[in-house]
Motif scaffolding. Sequence first.
Motif, mmCIF file in Angstrom:
data_model
loop_
_atom_site.group_PDB
_atom_site.id
_atom_site.type_symbol
_atom_site.label_atom_id
_atom_site.label_comp_id
_atom_site.label_asym_id
_atom_site.label_seq_id
_atom_site.Cartn_x
_atom_site.Cartn_y
_atom_site.Cartn_z
ATOM 1 N N LEU B 80 -2.565 -4.896 7.582
ATOM 2 C CA LEU B 80 -1.215 -5.042 6.671
ATOM 3 C C LEU B 80 -1.851 -4.963 5.172
ATOM 4 O O LEU B 80 -1.088 -4.582 4.277
ATOM 5 C CB LEU B 80 -0.126 -5.854 6.847
ATOM 6 C CG LEU B 80 0.952 -5.516 7.915
ATOM 7 C CD1 LEU B 80 1.741 -6.888 8.066
ATOM 8 C CD2 LEU B 80 1.733 -4.472 7.651
ATOM 9 N N LYS B 81 -2.786 -5.930 4.802
ATOM 10 C CA LYS B 81 -3.519 -5.830 3.601
ATOM 11 C C LYS B 81 -3.666 -4.303 2.993
ATOM 12 O O LYS B 81 -3.403 -4.262 1.748
ATOM 13 C CB LYS B 81 -4.491 -6.791 3.393
ATOM 14 C CG LYS B 81 -4.238 -8.145 3.808
ATOM 15 C CD LYS B 81 -4.120 -9.092 2.525
ATOM 16 C CE LYS B 81 -3.346 -10.271 2.609
ATOM 17 N NZ LYS B 81 -4.105 -11.246 3.373
ATOM 18 N N HIS B 84 -0.619 -2.345 2.413
ATOM 19 C CA HIS B 84 -0.357 -2.535 1.130
ATOM 20 C C HIS B 84 -0.704 -2.197 0.046
ATOM 21 O O HIS B 84 -0.134 -1.656 -1.109
ATOM 22 C CB HIS B 84 0.074 -4.113 0.815
ATOM 23 C CG HIS B 84 1.079 -4.853 1.785
ATOM 24 N ND1 HIS B 84 0.913 -6.307 2.324
ATOM 25 C CD2 HIS B 84 2.077 -4.475 2.408
ATOM 26 C CE1 HIS B 84 1.876 -6.505 2.869
ATOM 27 N NE2 HIS B 84 2.705 -5.634 3.186
ATOM 28 N N LYS B 85 -2.025 -1.740 0.041
ATOM 29 C CA LYS B 85 -2.660 -1.203 -0.783
ATOM 30 C C LYS B 85 -2.724 0.334 -1.180
ATOM 31 O O LYS B 85 -2.417 0.812 -1.832
ATOM 32 C CB LYS B 85 -4.378 -1.649 -0.719
ATOM 33 C CG LYS B 85 -4.719 -2.862 -1.487
ATOM 34 C CD LYS B 85 -6.292 -2.823 -1.207
ATOM 35 C CE LYS B 85 -6.760 -4.383 -1.559
ATOM 36 N NZ LYS B 85 -8.111 -4.550 -0.921
ATOM 37 N N TYR B 86 -2.472 0.658 0.173
ATOM 38 C CA TYR B 86 -2.484 2.413 0.295
ATOM 39 C C TYR B 86 -1.304 2.823 0.890
ATOM 40 O O TYR B 86 -1.161 3.380 2.251
ATOM 41 C CB TYR B 86 -3.640 2.982 0.772
ATOM 42 C CG TYR B 86 -4.908 2.447 -0.027
ATOM 43 C CD1 TYR B 86 -5.335 3.172 -1.149
ATOM 44 C CD2 TYR B 86 -5.777 1.408 0.636
ATOM 45 C CE1 TYR B 86 -6.604 2.603 -1.897
ATOM 46 C CE2 TYR B 86 -7.103 1.156 0.051
ATOM 47 C CZ TYR B 86 -7.168 1.801 -1.219
ATOM 48 O OH TYR B 86 -8.456 1.361 -1.700
ATOM 49 N N PRO B 87 0.113 2.371 0.434
ATOM 50 C CA PRO B 87 0.971 2.561 1.419
ATOM 51 C C PRO B 87 1.353 4.198 1.595
ATOM 52 O O PRO B 87 1.975 4.396 2.601
ATOM 53 C CB PRO B 87 2.253 1.910 0.612
ATOM 54 C CG PRO B 87 1.635 1.828 -0.762
ATOM 55 C CD PRO B 87 0.364 1.900 -0.575
ATOM 56 N N THR B 141 7.375 -3.079 0.261
ATOM 57 C CA THR B 141 6.177 -3.175 1.048
ATOM 58 C C THR B 141 6.583 -2.958 2.465
ATOM 59 O O THR B 141 7.493 -3.273 2.967
ATOM 60 C CB THR B 141 5.555 -4.599 0.699
ATOM 61 O OG1 THR B 141 6.502 -5.598 0.614
ATOM 62 C CG2 THR B 141 4.885 -4.283 -0.642
ATOM 63 N N ALA B 142 5.389 -2.865 3.074
ATOM 64 C CA ALA B 142 5.644 -2.794 4.652
ATOM 65 C C ALA B 142 5.405 -4.188 5.284
ATOM 66 O O ALA B 142 4.934 -5.148 4.662
ATOM 67 C CB ALA B 142 4.360 -1.854 5.313
ATOM 68 N N LEU B 143 6.204 -4.342 6.446
ATOM 69 C CA LEU B 143 6.272 -5.526 6.937
ATOM 70 C C LEU B 143 5.672 -5.591 8.344
ATOM 71 O O LEU B 143 5.339 -6.702 8.756
ATOM 72 C CB LEU B 143 7.653 -6.249 7.053
ATOM 73 C CG LEU B 143 8.603 -5.660 8.183
ATOM 74 C CD1 LEU B 143 9.802 -6.647 8.437
ATOM 75 C CD2 LEU B 143 9.193 -4.383 8.028
#
Lengths: 187, 180
Positions: B80-81, B84-87, B141-143
């Motif tokens: 997920l990190k 979050h950086k490259y959604p 952001t993605a969860l």
Amino acid sequence: MSELQAVEVKYCEVCTFPLEYCEFGASLPRCKDWLKEHDEDLYNEIYNSETKIVSANEAKISKDLAKLQLKEAKKHERELEIKKTSKITLKIFERTKRKRGVAIQGLEVFGADIDIKKMAKQFASKFATGASVVKDEIVVQGDVADEIEQHLLKLLKEKGLDEVSVEQVDEKRKKPADPKPDGKADK
Amino acid sequence: MFKKFTKDDVHTKSNVKSSVQRGLKVKLVAQFPKLEPVIDELIPKKSSLVLFKCEDKIQLYLIDNEVVFFQQFDELIPSLKVVHKYPSCFPHVQVDRGAIKFVLSGANIMCPGLTSAGGWLPEETIPEGSIVIVKAEGKETALAVGKLLMSSDEIKAQNKGMGIELQHYLGDGLWKFSPE
């Protein structure tokens, strides 16, 4: 080609989630406090512009969440209580001849705040002695109880846990016991 | 998959050979074509990739003590990190607000949560078995990261049962995992 930029997502330091998900974590009140302290603008942006999405079963969900959050808050309080009432014992023991060692007990309560292994390592390099972890206690080979006490008190103060008492115990009293009184009155 | 996961589940740690690393990068790009422009940023050529082999044949790939992606079987799944950086590099779906709570406790995603007013599915078809990132209504952001159990068209048509098998979500063992 336009270069894709990495997006910086801010994470909450209390629950580790991205800020906008704090409301679904179990520690919302603490997350809110933290954010308010660190970034007032963001706090207002996130928490004061709410009430925009209201779906049918929103009420029930938020009720459930509130329950969970309450539970978590209580748990947190309890843990804090335990931490505050606990005490750390520095046991001074005699080794051969005039050599002494110190065993630090009662650290396991602080599992979340203090990594025992790392701490032992730190002591070893700080006091230039051997230090190891035996079960839940740190054994430092050297007569450094006073230094350790000071260090621990400072550390605890940083964490906001200055009610924790640190006390020294001399195991064998061949010489008169250490004249230094307890770090602080306990309980 | 990571509901319970601690560093005790890690069996071996090893460095990845640079040739293998190149292969992995090719595979990642093949799986997520949009990653191509940033793949060198994600996995720099000189970086040393570390492989953690864990319980249940899970393999984690780390750079600088951060999990970049992991795999259990064939497909590589970004952490997920990274998401979050490259959604924009990964196909994404969206669930409605009501589902967030359940997703964050690790539930698989049911079709209605994706097809209702707050949910969103892309127009084009995403085939069954592909890895998607899960966003939520009203959030940026993605969860979670999951695997489609049926194609996105089927989800729309059937609107019943499990649509996405959850692989990795906020607050799970991998999210909290730190190799130290």
